[in-house]
Scaffold this motif. Structure first.
Motif, PDB file in Angstrom:
ATOM      1  N   VAL A   1       0.877  -1.169   0.000  1.00 37.37           N
ATOM      2  CA  VAL A   1       0.000   0.000   0.000  1.00 37.37           C
ATOM      3  C   VAL A   1       0.913   1.216   0.000  1.00 37.37           C
ATOM      4  O   VAL A   1       1.745   1.368   0.891  1.00 37.37           O
ATOM      5  CB  VAL A   1      -0.925   0.017   1.241  1.00 37.37           C
ATOM      6  CG1 VAL A   1      -1.738   1.295   1.280  1.00 37.37           C
ATOM      7  CG2 VAL A   1      -1.830  -1.208   1.251  1.00 37.37           C
ATOM      8  N   LEU A   2       0.782   2.053  -1.023  1.00 35.16           N
ATOM      9  CA  LEU A   2       1.599   3.258  -1.117  1.00 35.16           C
ATOM     10  C   LEU A   2       0.871   4.409  -0.452  1.00 35.16           C
ATOM     11  O   LEU A   2      -0.314   4.627  -0.693  1.00 35.16           O
ATOM     12  CB  LEU A   2       1.897   3.594  -2.580  1.00 35.16           C
ATOM     13  CG  LEU A   2       2.696   2.537  -3.333  1.00 35.16           C
ATOM     14  CD1 LEU A   2       2.846   2.931  -4.797  1.00 35.16           C
ATOM     15  CD2 LEU A   2       4.056   2.320  -2.687  1.00 35.16           C
TER      16      LEU A   2
ATOM     17  N   LEU B   1       2.847   4.853   9.321  1.00 38.12           N
ATOM     18  CA  LEU B   1       2.978   3.787   8.327  1.00 38.12           C
ATOM     19  C   LEU B   1       3.073   2.427   9.011  1.00 38.12           C
ATOM     20  O   LEU B   1       2.454   1.450   8.569  1.00 38.12           O
ATOM     21  CB  LEU B   1       4.205   4.034   7.442  1.00 38.12           C
ATOM     22  CG  LEU B   1       4.208   5.327   6.622  1.00 38.12           C
ATOM     23  CD1 LEU B   1       5.493   5.440   5.822  1.00 38.12           C
ATOM     24  CD2 LEU B   1       2.991   5.427   5.733  1.00 38.12           C
ATOM     25  N   ARG B   2       3.843   2.316  10.097  1.00 36.60           N
ATOM     26  CA  ARG B   2       3.985   1.042  10.816  1.00 36.60           C
ATOM     27  C   ARG B   2       2.663   0.637  11.474  1.00 36.60           C
ATOM     28  O   ARG B   2       2.329  -0.549  11.522  1.00 36.60           O
ATOM     29  CB  ARG B   2       5.076   1.132  11.884  1.00 36.60           C
ATOM     30  CG  ARG B   2       6.495   1.436  11.381  1.00 36.60           C
ATOM     31  CD  ARG B   2       7.092   0.448  10.386  1.00 36.60           C
ATOM     32  NE  ARG B   2       6.571   0.434   9.050  1.00 36.60           N
ATOM     33  CZ  ARG B   2       6.924   1.251   8.035  1.00 36.60           C
ATOM     34  NH1 ARG B   2       7.818   2.182   8.198  1.00 36.60           N
ATOM     35  NH2 ARG B   2       6.391   1.123   6.839  1.00 36.60           N
ATOM     36  N   MET B   3       1.918   1.615  12.018  1.00 36.94           N
ATOM     37  CA  MET B   3       0.627   1.288  12.627  1.00 36.94           C
ATOM     38  C   MET B   3      -0.302   0.682  11.585  1.00 36.94           C
ATOM     39  O   MET B   3      -0.980  -0.318  11.842  1.00 36.94           O
ATOM     40  CB  MET B   3      -0.020   2.536  13.230  1.00 36.94           C
ATOM     41  CG  MET B   3      -1.395   2.260  13.831  1.00 36.94           C
ATOM     42  SD  MET B   3      -2.248   3.745  14.398  1.00 36.94           S
ATOM     43  CE  MET B   3      -1.340   4.089  15.880  1.00 36.94           C
ATOM     44  N   ARG B   4      -0.333   1.262  10.407  1.00 35.40           N
ATOM     45  CA  ARG B   4      -1.187   0.739   9.344  1.00 35.40           C
ATOM     46  C   ARG B   4      -0.752  -0.663   8.943  1.00 35.40           C
ATOM     47  O   ARG B   4      -1.595  -1.531   8.699  1.00 35.40           O
ATOM     48  CB  ARG B   4      -1.160   1.691   8.150  1.00 35.40           C
ATOM     49  CG  ARG B   4      -1.846   3.009   8.484  1.00 35.40           C
ATOM     50  CD  ARG B   4      -1.619   4.077   7.452  1.00 35.40           C
ATOM     51  NE  ARG B   4      -2.081   3.667   6.142  1.00 35.40           N
ATOM     52  CZ  ARG B   4      -1.598   4.163   5.005  1.00 35.40           C
ATOM     53  NH1 ARG B   4      -0.635   5.062   5.022  1.00 35.40           N
ATOM     54  NH2 ARG B   4      -2.069   3.750   3.856  1.00 35.40           N
TER      55      ARG B   4
ATOM     56  N   ARG C   1       4.150   1.674   2.580  1.00 39.18           N
ATOM     57  CA  ARG C   1       5.355   2.489   2.434  1.00 39.18           C
ATOM     58  C   ARG C   1       5.028   3.812   1.744  1.00 39.18           C
ATOM     59  O   ARG C   1       3.995   3.965   1.111  1.00 39.18           O
ATOM     60  CB  ARG C   1       6.449   1.734   1.706  1.00 39.18           C
ATOM     61  CG  ARG C   1       6.188   1.453   0.260  1.00 39.18           C
ATOM     62  CD  ARG C   1       7.409   0.795  -0.390  1.00 39.18           C
ATOM     63  NE  ARG C   1       7.177   0.624  -1.802  1.00 39.18           N
ATOM     64  CZ  ARG C   1       7.250  -0.517  -2.443  1.00 39.18           C
ATOM     65  NH1 ARG C   1       7.556  -1.624  -1.786  1.00 39.18           N
ATOM     66  NH2 ARG C   1       7.029  -0.587  -3.729  1.00 39.18           N
ATOM     67  N   ARG C   2       5.950   4.712   1.873  1.00 34.14           N
ATOM     68  CA  ARG C   2       5.833   6.049   1.304  1.00 34.14           C
ATOM     69  C   ARG C   2       5.942   5.955  -0.216  1.00 34.14           C
ATOM     70  O   ARG C   2       6.855   5.319  -0.751  1.00 34.14           O
ATOM     71  CB  ARG C   2       6.970   6.905   1.871  1.00 34.14           C
ATOM     72  CG  ARG C   2       6.887   8.359   1.667  1.00 34.14           C
ATOM     73  CD  ARG C   2       8.005   9.080   2.432  1.00 34.14           C
ATOM     74  NE  ARG C   2       7.832   8.958   3.885  1.00 34.14           N
ATOM     75  CZ  ARG C   2       8.583   8.192   4.675  1.00 34.14           C
ATOM     76  NH1 ARG C   2       9.580   7.485   4.198  1.00 34.14           N
ATOM     77  NH2 ARG C   2       8.337   8.130   5.972  1.00 34.14           N
TER      78      ARG C   2
END
Length: 108
Positions: A54-55, A67-70, A88-89
């Motif tokens: 997922v970007l 991002l880590r929580m997601r 990730r970004r």
């Protein structure tokens, strides 16, 4: 989820003791909605049923903890614990860029 719940009342209490806990709860709720959206898409037959990556774009993409929580919430969905789909970004994090990519893909 997904579906309208206009008659549903918000849960505003008990309010956490700190602003940090309050923000964490809000972000966890948002990531749960995202996870449930991917679950619904999988149930409806999306291919693949599970996103591998997922970007993330927009202002939140700059926050590594978000991002880590997601990622962790995605892992709960797929039974992988903390090793869910990668979040990730994106290379271009402007929110409008993602919308432009989706619009362009509809012409291919």
């Amino acid at each position: 989820f997904p579906g309208p719940a206009s008659a549903r009342e918000p849960v505003l209490e008990p309010r956490p003791g700190s602003r940090g806990e309050y923000l964490h709860g809000i972000l966890q709720g948002i990531s749960d909605v995202e996870r449930d959206g991917y679950r619904a898409l999988g149930d409806l037959g999306s291919d693949p049923a599970r996103p591998a990556v997922v970007l993330s774009c927009g202002g939140g993409a700059r926050n590594d903890m978000w991002l880590r929580m997601r990622e962790r919430r995605m892992g709960v969905l797929y039974g992988d614990g903390d090793s869910g789909g990668e979040v990730r970004r994106a290379d271009n994090t402007e929110a409008s860029y993602g919308a432009a990519l989706l619009a362009a893909a509809s012409f291919e």
